[in-house]
Design an enzyme around this catalytic site. Structure first.
Site, PDB file in Angstrom:
ATOM      1  N   HIS A  38     -10.467  -9.727   4.068  1.00  0.00           N
ATOM      2  CA  HIS A  38      -9.230 -10.193   5.046  1.00  0.00           C
ATOM      3  C   HIS A  38      -9.566 -10.069   6.599  1.00  0.00           C
ATOM      4  CE1 HIS A  38      -8.699  -5.583   4.166  1.00  0.00           C
ATOM      5  NE2 HIS A  38      -8.599  -5.664   5.754  1.00  0.00           N
TER       6      HIS A  38
HETATM    7  P1  TYD Z   1      -6.788  -2.885   0.450  1.00  0.00           P
HETATM    8  O1  TYD Z   1      -6.403  -3.878   1.406  1.00  0.00           O
HETATM    9  O2  TYD Z   1      -7.204  -3.702  -0.812  1.00  0.00           O
HETATM   10  O3  TYD Z   1      -8.142  -2.211   0.753  1.00  0.00           O
HETATM   11  P2  TYD Z   1      -9.656  -2.613   1.438  1.00  0.00           P
HETATM   12  O4  TYD Z   1      -9.238  -3.471   2.603  1.00  0.00           O
HETATM   13  O5  TYD Z   1     -10.374  -1.606   1.701  1.00  0.00           O
HETATM   14  O6  TYD Z   1     -10.340  -3.419   0.563  1.00  0.00           O
HETATM   15  O7  TYD Z   1      -5.982  -1.677   0.107  1.00  0.00           O
HETATM   16  C1  TYD Z   1      -5.844  -0.835  -1.152  1.00  0.00           C
HETATM   17  C2  TYD Z   1      -4.353  -0.503  -1.437  1.00  0.00           C
HETATM   18  O8  TYD Z   1      -3.879   0.383  -0.433  1.00  0.00           O
HETATM   19  C3  TYD Z   1      -3.430  -1.609  -1.343  1.00  0.00           C
HETATM   20  O9  TYD Z   1      -2.452  -1.633  -2.643  1.00  0.00           O
HETATM   21  C4  TYD Z   1      -2.673  -1.570   0.019  1.00  0.00           C
HETATM   22  C5  TYD Z   1      -2.837  -0.022   0.158  1.00  0.00           C
HETATM   23  N1  TYD Z   1      -3.065   0.575   1.510  1.00  0.00           N
HETATM   24  C6  TYD Z   1      -1.839   1.148   2.344  1.00  0.00           C
HETATM   25  O10 TYD Z   1      -0.885   1.672   1.546  1.00  0.00           O
HETATM   26  N2  TYD Z   1      -1.905   1.636   3.654  1.00  0.00           N
HETATM   27  C7  TYD Z   1      -3.176   1.390   4.038  1.00  0.00           C
HETATM   28  O11 TYD Z   1      -3.257   1.784   5.309  1.00  0.00           O
HETATM   29  C8  TYD Z   1      -4.021   0.852   3.715  1.00  0.00           C
HETATM   30  C9  TYD Z   1      -5.246   0.312   4.410  1.00  0.00           C
HETATM   31  C10 TYD Z   1      -3.982   0.114   2.274  1.00  0.00           C
END
Ligand code: TYD
Length: 133
Positions: free
Chosen positions: A49
């Site tokens: 992303h």
């Molecule tokens: P995700 O965006 O998939 O992580 P990455 O970018 O590392 O692959 O996030 C995983 C889960 O955590 C998703 O359900 C969103 C949640 N999340 C939060 O609640 N707060 C946060 O600060 C972050 C970064 C993710």
């Protein structure tokens, strides 16, 4: 590409090492949120992303992983494997995290609170937005 590699000062002596991270000093923004990933393993790719307003610094505080950065024109891979090194990721930068060593702890300092509306989760959409910027 306008990412930056940050080398943090290590305060070390025979007792061990210490790194201090401070808003607008060795971290180039106000730190509003800290999160970290652990229990990762090599077969998974995370991230995929970009952000519209959020700036981040990524630090492999234990172990190693590879960060793929893509600004829509150039794609580069950066190995993070030191607790005294940070990767500053600016806005509108597609990122993927991969090749996590077992036990890797990847800490992220972020310039704002979690906001799903700030994410661009489609690579095609990201390319359109940077082309129009
Ligand atoms: P995700 O965006 O998939 O992580 P990455 O970018 O590392 O692959 O996030 C995983 C889960 O955590 C998703 O359900 C969103 C949640 N999340 C939060 O609640 N707060 C946060 O600060 C972050 C970064 C993710």
């Amino acid at each position: 590409m306008n990412y930056k590699l940050l080398n943090f000062k290590v305060h070390g002596d025979e007792r061990g090492s210490l790194v201090s991270l401070e808003s607008n000093k060795n971290i180039p923004f106000d730190i509003k949120r800290i999160y970290y990933m652990y229990d990762t393993s090599p077969e998974w790719v995370r991230g995929k992303h970009a952000h519209k307003k959020l700036e981040q610094v990524l630090i492999a505080i234990d172990g190693a992983c590879t960060i793929v950065l893509d600004d829509g024109k150039t794609r580069q891979e950066i190995l993070l494997n030191r607790p005294d090194a940070g990767l500053y990721v600016p806005v509108y930068m597609w990122r993927e995290m991969k090749n996590f060593s077992y036990g890797c702890k990847l800490m992220v300092l972020a310039s704002d609170l979690y906001d799903e509306k700030d994410y661009i989760r489609s690579y095609d959409e990201f390319l359109k937005e940077v082309a129009n910027a």
